[in-house]
Every structure is written in C-alpha cells, then in structure tokens.
Design a protein around this motif. Sequence first.
Motif, PDB file in Angstrom:
ATOM      1  N   LEU A   4      78.496  47.861  80.378  1.00  0.00           N
ATOM      2  CA  LEU A   4      78.956  49.204  80.050  1.00  0.00           C
ATOM      3  C   LEU A   4      78.423  50.111  81.145  1.00  0.00           C
ATOM      4  N   VAL A   5      79.320  50.844  81.808  1.00  0.00           N
ATOM      5  CA  VAL A   5      78.925  51.775  82.855  1.00  0.00           C
ATOM      6  C   VAL A   5      79.114  53.190  82.313  1.00  0.00           C
ATOM      7  N   VAL A   6      78.007  53.913  82.181  1.00  0.00           N
ATOM      8  CA  VAL A   6      78.022  55.272  81.645  1.00  0.00           C
ATOM      9  C   VAL A   6      77.891  56.227  82.829  1.00  0.00           C
ATOM     10  N   VAL A   7      78.963  56.976  83.083  1.00  0.00           N
ATOM     11  CA  VAL A   7      79.064  57.799  84.281  1.00  0.00           C
ATOM     12  C   VAL A   7      78.814  59.278  83.967  1.00  0.00           C
ATOM     13  N   ASP A   8      77.778  59.833  84.564  1.00  0.00           N
ATOM     14  CA  ASP A   8      77.564  61.283  84.667  1.00  0.00           C
ATOM     15  C   ASP A   8      77.604  62.056  83.351  1.00  0.00           C
ATOM     16  N   VAL A   9      77.052  61.510  82.305  1.00  0.00           N
ATOM     17  CA  VAL A   9      76.993  62.252  81.034  1.00  0.00           C
ATOM     18  C   VAL A   9      75.735  63.127  81.084  1.00  0.00           C
ATOM     19  N   GLN A  10      75.784  64.078  81.989  1.00  0.00           N
ATOM     20  CA  GLN A  10      74.653  64.943  82.314  1.00  0.00           C
ATOM     21  C   GLN A  10      74.873  66.337  81.731  1.00  0.00           C
ATOM     22  N   ASN A  11      73.784  67.056  81.506  1.00  0.00           N
ATOM     23  CA  ASN A  11      73.870  68.386  80.908  1.00  0.00           C
ATOM     24  C   ASN A  11      74.857  69.288  81.630  1.00  0.00           C
ATOM     25  N   GLY A  12      74.757  69.389  82.941  1.00  0.00           N
ATOM     26  CA  GLY A  12      75.616  70.279  83.706  1.00  0.00           C
ATOM     27  C   GLY A  12      77.063  69.861  83.731  1.00  0.00           C
ATOM     28  N   VAL A  13      77.331  68.598  83.495  1.00  0.00           N
ATOM     29  CA  VAL A  13      78.702  68.087  83.462  1.00  0.00           C
ATOM     30  C   VAL A  13      79.293  68.276  82.067  1.00  0.00           C
ATOM     31  N   GLY A  68      73.509  42.572  73.587  1.00  0.00           N
ATOM     32  CA  GLY A  68      72.863  42.022  74.764  1.00  0.00           C
ATOM     33  C   GLY A  68      73.634  42.260  76.053  1.00  0.00           C
ATOM     34  N   VAL A  69      74.479  43.288  76.057  1.00  0.00           N
ATOM     35  CA  VAL A  69      75.291  43.621  77.226  1.00  0.00           C
ATOM     36  C   VAL A  69      74.557  44.670  78.050  1.00  0.00           C
ATOM     37  N   ASP A  70      74.564  44.499  79.366  1.00  0.00           N
ATOM     38  CA  ASP A  70      73.908  45.462  80.249  1.00  0.00           C
ATOM     39  C   ASP A  70      74.539  46.841  80.130  1.00  0.00           C
ATOM     40  N   VAL A  71      73.694  47.864  80.094  1.00  0.00           N
ATOM     41  CA  VAL A  71      74.136  49.250  80.191  1.00  0.00           C
ATOM     42  C   VAL A  71      73.654  49.750  81.542  1.00  0.00           C
ATOM     43  N   VAL A  72      74.599  50.199  82.367  1.00  0.00           N
ATOM     44  CA  VAL A  72      74.282  50.707  83.692  1.00  0.00           C
ATOM     45  C   VAL A  72      74.578  52.206  83.688  1.00  0.00           C
ATOM     46  N   TRP A  73      73.595  52.996  84.044  1.00  0.00           N
ATOM     47  CA  TRP A  73      73.694  54.451  84.030  1.00  0.00           C
ATOM     48  C   TRP A  73      73.966  54.945  85.441  1.00  0.00           C
ATOM     49  N   VAL A  74      74.911  55.869  85.562  1.00  0.00           N
ATOM     50  CA  VAL A  74      75.239  56.474  86.844  1.00  0.00           C
ATOM     51  C   VAL A  74      74.957  57.969  86.723  1.00  0.00           C
ATOM     52  N   GLN A  75      74.265  58.513  87.730  1.00  0.00           N
ATOM     53  CA  GLN A  75      73.842  59.912  87.690  1.00  0.00           C
ATOM     54  C   GLN A  75      74.167  60.588  89.015  1.00  0.00           C
ATOM     55  N   TRP A 110      71.010  68.317  85.924  1.00  0.00           N
ATOM     56  CA  TRP A 110      71.123  66.955  86.459  1.00  0.00           C
ATOM     57  C   TRP A 110      70.740  65.897  85.415  1.00  0.00           C
ATOM     58  N   GLU A 111      69.895  66.249  84.470  1.00  0.00           N
ATOM     59  CA  GLU A 111      69.421  65.297  83.457  1.00  0.00           C
ATOM     60  C   GLU A 111      70.557  64.843  82.547  1.00  0.00           C
ATOM     61  N   TYR A 112      70.439  63.618  82.057  1.00  0.00           N
ATOM     62  CA  TYR A 112      71.379  63.130  81.052  1.00  0.00           C
ATOM     63  C   TYR A 112      71.228  63.949  79.776  1.00  0.00           C
ATOM     64  N   VAL A 113      72.309  64.071  78.988  1.00  0.00           N
ATOM     65  CA  VAL A 113      72.253  64.816  77.733  1.00  0.00           C
ATOM     66  C   VAL A 113      71.196  64.181  76.826  1.00  0.00           C
ATOM     67  N   PRO A 114      70.546  64.982  75.984  1.00  0.00           N
ATOM     68  CA  PRO A 114      69.454  64.454  75.161  1.00  0.00           C
ATOM     69  C   PRO A 114      69.889  63.391  74.149  1.00  0.00           C
ATOM     70  N   GLU A 115      71.159  63.354  73.798  1.00  0.00           N
ATOM     71  CA  GLU A 115      71.640  62.353  72.840  1.00  0.00           C
ATOM     72  C   GLU A 115      71.634  60.936  73.414  1.00  0.00           C
ATOM     73  N   LEU A 116      71.561  60.834  74.728  1.00  0.00           N
ATOM     74  CA  LEU A 116      71.560  59.530  75.389  1.00  0.00           C
ATOM     75  C   LEU A 116      70.236  59.312  76.105  1.00  0.00           C
ATOM     76  N   VAL A 117      69.553  58.262  75.727  1.00  0.00           N
ATOM     77  CA  VAL A 117      68.259  57.958  76.332  1.00  0.00           C
ATOM     78  C   VAL A 117      68.336  56.572  76.966  1.00  0.00           C
ATOM     79  N   ARG A 118      68.160  56.546  78.257  1.00  0.00           N
ATOM     80  CA  ARG A 118      68.168  55.283  78.996  1.00  0.00           C
ATOM     81  C   ARG A 118      66.871  54.542  78.760  1.00  0.00           C
TER      82      ARG A 118
END
Length: 188
Positions: A12-21, A46-53, A66-74
């Motif tokens: 799962l690739v999570v792209v740019d779910v950042q506060n400013g976005v 057991g699937v990899d989660v890859v975070w993109v920022q 720039w920070e990810y939204v607080p609902e998502l914690v890597r």
Amino acid sequence: MTTLTDRPNTALVVVDVQNGVMNGAHDREAVLANVVALVEKARSGGVDVVWVQHADDGLPRGSEEWEYVPELVRRESEPLVHKAYGDAFEDTDLEAVLAARGIGRLVVAGAQTDACIRSTLHGAFTRGYDATLVADAHTTEDLTAYGAPSPGGVIAHTNLYWKFQTAPGRTAGTVQTAEVDFGVTASA
C-alpha cells in the motif's frame, strides 16, 4: 502480473496525506477514513505500507504543513520516502525500497489526484509495476479558479481512465476501499 522479476509482494503506497495538502481537500473526512481503513487492512494482512511525503516551498520539510495528518501514524518499521516531484519515483529511493521488499504490485491512495497520484501511478506503470488506484481513497483540492474541473470531476475522470489502463505484462485498475484484497489483482 508485473513485468518485474522476483517481485511477488504487494504494498500500500500512501501518497502525501499531509496537513498542508489535506486542509482544502475534497471530501476530506471520507477519503481520510478510507485511507485509515486501508492502512489497518494492510497491516493486519502483513502487507507493507510505504509512506510518501512531499516537500517544496509550500510544504517546507519539518513544518506543520509538511507533517502527515494526525489520523495517520507511520510505524517506525514502515518505509518513508521523501520526494520533491509529483512522481514518487523521481529522484527518490522508492524503487530501492520496493525492490528490497520484493514488491511488484502497488495499491495507491492519497493526494493529490491530479498531481502526485496520477504521476506516481504512471511512474509505477511505466517502470513495470502493477498499479491499482483505490477509487474512493484519493482526493484533490478545488482548482476551478485556475480552469481545472471540479474536484469531484477530476477524481471521477482519473478513476475512469485508470480503470481501463492497459500495457503488456502489467495490470492496472481501480477498486473501492471495501473491495481491496491485497492478495488479488485489481478489478477493472
């Protein structure tokens, strides 16, 4: 069915779910709930989660925007890829991260639909990855003042054309959050 050899795994690739976005994102709460559900589903399977920022002048590295939204914690064990261009593969270590984990199939969610999501999907597909877009787990801001279609229109159009994307030896498509099965290829 990726064209990349020895890459049987999915991420799962999570792209740019950042506060400013996400501040002005279309249907923010529903999309964010779907991204959270996807992260939980991937982790439990057991699937990899890859975070993109993303970082640029509007999203300076280290800023609140720039920070990810607080609902998502890597989790510390989950890779974080920093980028400065729309395509998460451009001038980043994303390819190395995926190769090291044997990943050939990507399930993509996040923001912005008409920029980083589309660029990353195309970047993945041209590099040989299978690329599935989660149709109800990506969003964009309202850019109608600049001549763009409405955010809902941008999202619908992206879902429509990605649903029918084809290339030899690769699969693409869209799937709803509730239908994501990280072990099965995308439904078209």
